[in-house]
Enzyme design. Structure first.
Site, PDB file in Angstrom:
ATOM      1  N   GLU A 229       0.889  -1.167   0.000  1.00  0.00           N
ATOM      2  CA  GLU A 229       0.000   0.000   0.000  1.00  0.00           C
ATOM      3  C   GLU A 229       0.923   1.212   0.000  1.00  0.00           C
ATOM      4  O   GLU A 229       1.518   1.561   1.018  1.00  0.00           O
ATOM      5  CB  GLU A 229      -0.897  -0.004   1.255  1.00  0.00           C
ATOM      6  CG  GLU A 229      -1.840  -1.185   1.358  1.00  0.00           C
ATOM      7  CD  GLU A 229      -3.007  -1.118   0.394  1.00  0.00           C
ATOM      8  OE1 GLU A 229      -3.082  -0.161  -0.409  1.00  0.00           O
ATOM      9  OE2 GLU A 229      -3.851  -2.030   0.434  1.00  0.00           O
ATOM     10  N   CYS A 263      -1.940   9.088   2.152  1.00  0.00           N
ATOM     11  CA  CYS A 263      -1.793   8.608   0.777  1.00  0.00           C
ATOM     12  C   CYS A 263      -3.089   8.792  -0.010  1.00  0.00           C
ATOM     13  O   CYS A 263      -3.062   9.011  -1.220  1.00  0.00           O
ATOM     14  CB  CYS A 263      -1.357   7.146   0.767  1.00  0.00           C
ATOM     15  SG  CYS A 263      -2.453   6.028   1.657  1.00  0.00           S
TER      16      CYS A 263
END
Length: 452
Positions: A229, A263
Site C-alpha cells: 500500500e 496517501c
C-alpha cells in the site's frame, strides 16, 4: 547508532528513547513466532474472535491515552488521533463479527463427491508500517491477519516506536499468547534479514514508493508474497453541475485531514472551467478558517508535519511549482516542522504539485476544459489509489467508473478506507487489497480439497 529518539514535532521535545534489539534478540523473537504459530493456528476461531473483541474494548476504554501518544509522536491534532483509535476499534469489531463467514469452507460443485476450498493460515507475516496513521495502519493489518490464525511481527516507523510499544501491550493485555504478535525495534538495514528468515512467510508494507520497491524486490528474491500500500496523488474532480457549497467542506477535509499527510488525500483538484473561480474562492475561504496551534487542543485542526525533512520537502515542491508558473493563492510559508496550508493555482503537468505526491497541506488547483479533459488529467499520474467525482448527475458519473484505473472511485465523497470495503491501489500505488473479505484472505492458503 543503537538508540531511536521519538521527537514531538510540535515543540521539539523528546517523547521517548528506544534501544534497538540485538541480533540475538531478533533471532529469538523470530524463532518464538515460529514455535507459537503451531499452537496459535490450532486455536479455535471462536477463541481468536473473542480475543479480538477484547482488543476493541481496550481501545475504547483507553482511547485518550493511546490518542495522546499518536499526537505526541507525529503531530496529528488530538481530535483526529481520537478518531483514529475509534476506527481501530471498529475494524476489530468488524473482523470479530465476520471472520467466521469469511473463513468458512467454500464448497464448489464438481463431479467429485465433495470439493471445496479451505482457508488455512500460512505462518508469520512481517509488517512494515508508516508513521502517518500509526495505529490504524497496523490494526487494519493485524485484525484480519491474526484472526485468520497467522502470527505477525512489526517493524514500525522509527519516529512512532511509542505507538508500536502500546499496540503490542494492547494485544498482550487482551490475552493473546506471547509471540503471536511482536514489536521489533530494529533498523531498516535488518529488513532483508527478517524477510529472508525461514519464519517469515509473507510481507505487508504500507509506505513510500521507494520502500515498497525495495521490500518487494527482497520478497521476490526469496519467493515470498508481498502486499504493498504505497503513495497516491488522488484527483478530486468537480463538474460544472456540482453543488459547490455542499462539497467544499468535503474537499477541505479530503486535503487537510492529518495535516495533509495521507496517501488517499485529494491532492489534485481538477475543476471544470465554469466553476473554477467559484470553487477556488470558497476553498480558500474555508481553509483560511482552519485553526493551527497546540496539537493537544481539541480545537486545533492543523498541526506540524511529522518531521522537519518532510516539511522541507513540501516547501521545495511548492517553490519549484511556483517557479514553473503555478500561482500562490494561499499560504506557502514554512517554519521548522510547520507548513502553512497552501493553495496553488494554474497547476499543470510537469510541475511537482501535479506530478509528485505532495505529503502535506498543499492543494493544487487544475483547470479542465470539459469532463473528458478532466479524466484525462486525472489519469496523467503514476499513482492509482483513488479518485473523487463531484456532480449531481450520479448516473453519468457511474458511467465513467470503468474508465478510471484507480483502486477506488468515490462520488460526492472523499476517498477513505472502510473496514467493510476492499482498499488498495494500482500502478505505483501498489498491489493487493486490505480490509473487507479481501483483507483476511490475503494471507491464507486457499487450499483445494477434493474427495472422489
Amino acid at each position: 547508532m543503537d538508540n531511536f529518539i521519538s521527537i514531538n514535532p510540535y515543540n521539539g521535545q523528546v517523547v521517548h528513547t528506544f534501544k534497538a534489539i540485538s541480533e540475538k534478540e531478533l533471532e529469538e523473537k523470530l524463532n518464538l513466532s515460529q514455535t507459537v504459530f503451531q499452537s496459535w493456528k490450532a486455536t479455535s476461531l471462536a477463541d481468536r474472535t473473542d480475543l479480538l473483541k477484547r482488543v476493541g474494548s481496550l481501545l475504547r476504554d483507553n482511547t485518550l491515552e493511546y490518542a495522546k501518544m499518536i499526537t505526541l509522536e507525529m503531530g496529528k491534532p488530538i481530535q483526529e488521533s481520537i478518531g483514529e483509535i475509534n476506527k481501530c476499534a471498529l475494524v476489530c469489531d468488524y473482523y470479530a463479527d465476520n471472520a467466521k463467514a469469511f473463513l468458512a469452507d467454500e464448497v464448489i460443485p464438481t463431479e467429485a463427491k465433495l470439493s471445496f476450498v479451505k482457508q488455512d493460515p500460512i505462518g508469520t507475516i512481517f509488517a512494515v508500517m508508516p508513521w502517518n496513521f500509526p495505529f490504524w495502519q497496523v490494526f487494519r493489518f493485524l485484525a484480519p491477519t491474526l484472526t485468520a490464525g497467522n502470527n505477525a511481527v512489526l517493524k514500525h516507523a522509527s519516529n512512532v516506536f511509542g505507538c508500536a510499544a502500546l499496540i503490542e501491550s494492547i494485544f498482550l493485555k487482551a490475552g493473546y499468547p506471547i509471540g503471536v504478535f511482536q514489536n521489533l525495534i530494529v533498523h531498516h538495514n535488518q529488513t532483508e534479514k527478517i524477510i529472508a528468515h525461514k519464519t517469515i512467510k509473507a510481507v505487508s508494507l504500507t509506505g513510500s514508493e521507494a520502500a515498497g520497491s525495495a521490500v518487494a524486490a527482497i520478497a521476490g528474491k526469496h519467493i515470498k508474497k508481498s502486499l504493498l500500500e504505497l503513495g497516491g496523488s488522488n484527483a478530486f474532480i468537480v463538474w460544472e453541475d456540482a453543488d459547490i457549497d455542499q462539497i467544499i467542506q468535503t474537499a477541505v477535509n479530503a486535503r487537510m485531514l492529518n495535516n495533509g499527510q495521507s496517501c488517499i488525500a485529494a491532492k489534485r483538484f481538477i475543476l471544470l472551467e465554469g466553476i473554477y473561480d467559484e470553487f477556488v474562492d470558497k476553498f480558500k475561504a474555508a481553509v483560511s478558517t482552519l485553526k493551527s496551534g497546540d496539537t493537544m487542543d481539541k480545537n486545533t485542526a492543523i498541526g506540524p508535519l511529522a518531521r522537519i525533512d518532510l516539511a522541507n520537502q513540501l516547501q521545495e515542491q511548492v517553490q519549484t511549482s511556483i517557479n514553473a508558473g503555478a500561482v500562490l493563492i494561499l499560504g506557502g510559508q514554512q517554519k521548522d516542522c510547520f507548513h502553512e496550508p497552501t493553495i496553488l493555482g494554474n497547476v499543470k503537468p510537469g510541475m511537482p504539485a501535479f506530478d509528485e505526491e505532495t505529503f502535506g497541506p498543499l492543494a493544487a488547483m487544475i483547470k479542465a476544459k470539459d469532463i473528458e479533459h478532466a479524466f484525462a488529467l486525472s489519469e496523467m499520474s503514476t499513482f492509482g489509489l483513488g479518485i473523487t467525482v463531484c456532480t449531481q448527475d450520479i448516473e453519468k458519473a457511474l458511467s465513467y467508473a470503468g474508465r478510471v484505473s484507480d483502486g477506488a472511485y468515490f462520488i460526492n465523497e472523499l476517498v477513505k478506507s472502510d473496514p467493510r470495503l476492499p482498499f488498495g491501489g494500482t500502478k505505483k500505488s501498489g498491489y493487493g487489497r486490505e480490509l473487507a473479505k479481501d483483507g483476511i484472505l490475503e494471507f491464507v492458503n486457499r487450499k483445494t480439497v477434493y474427495v472422489k
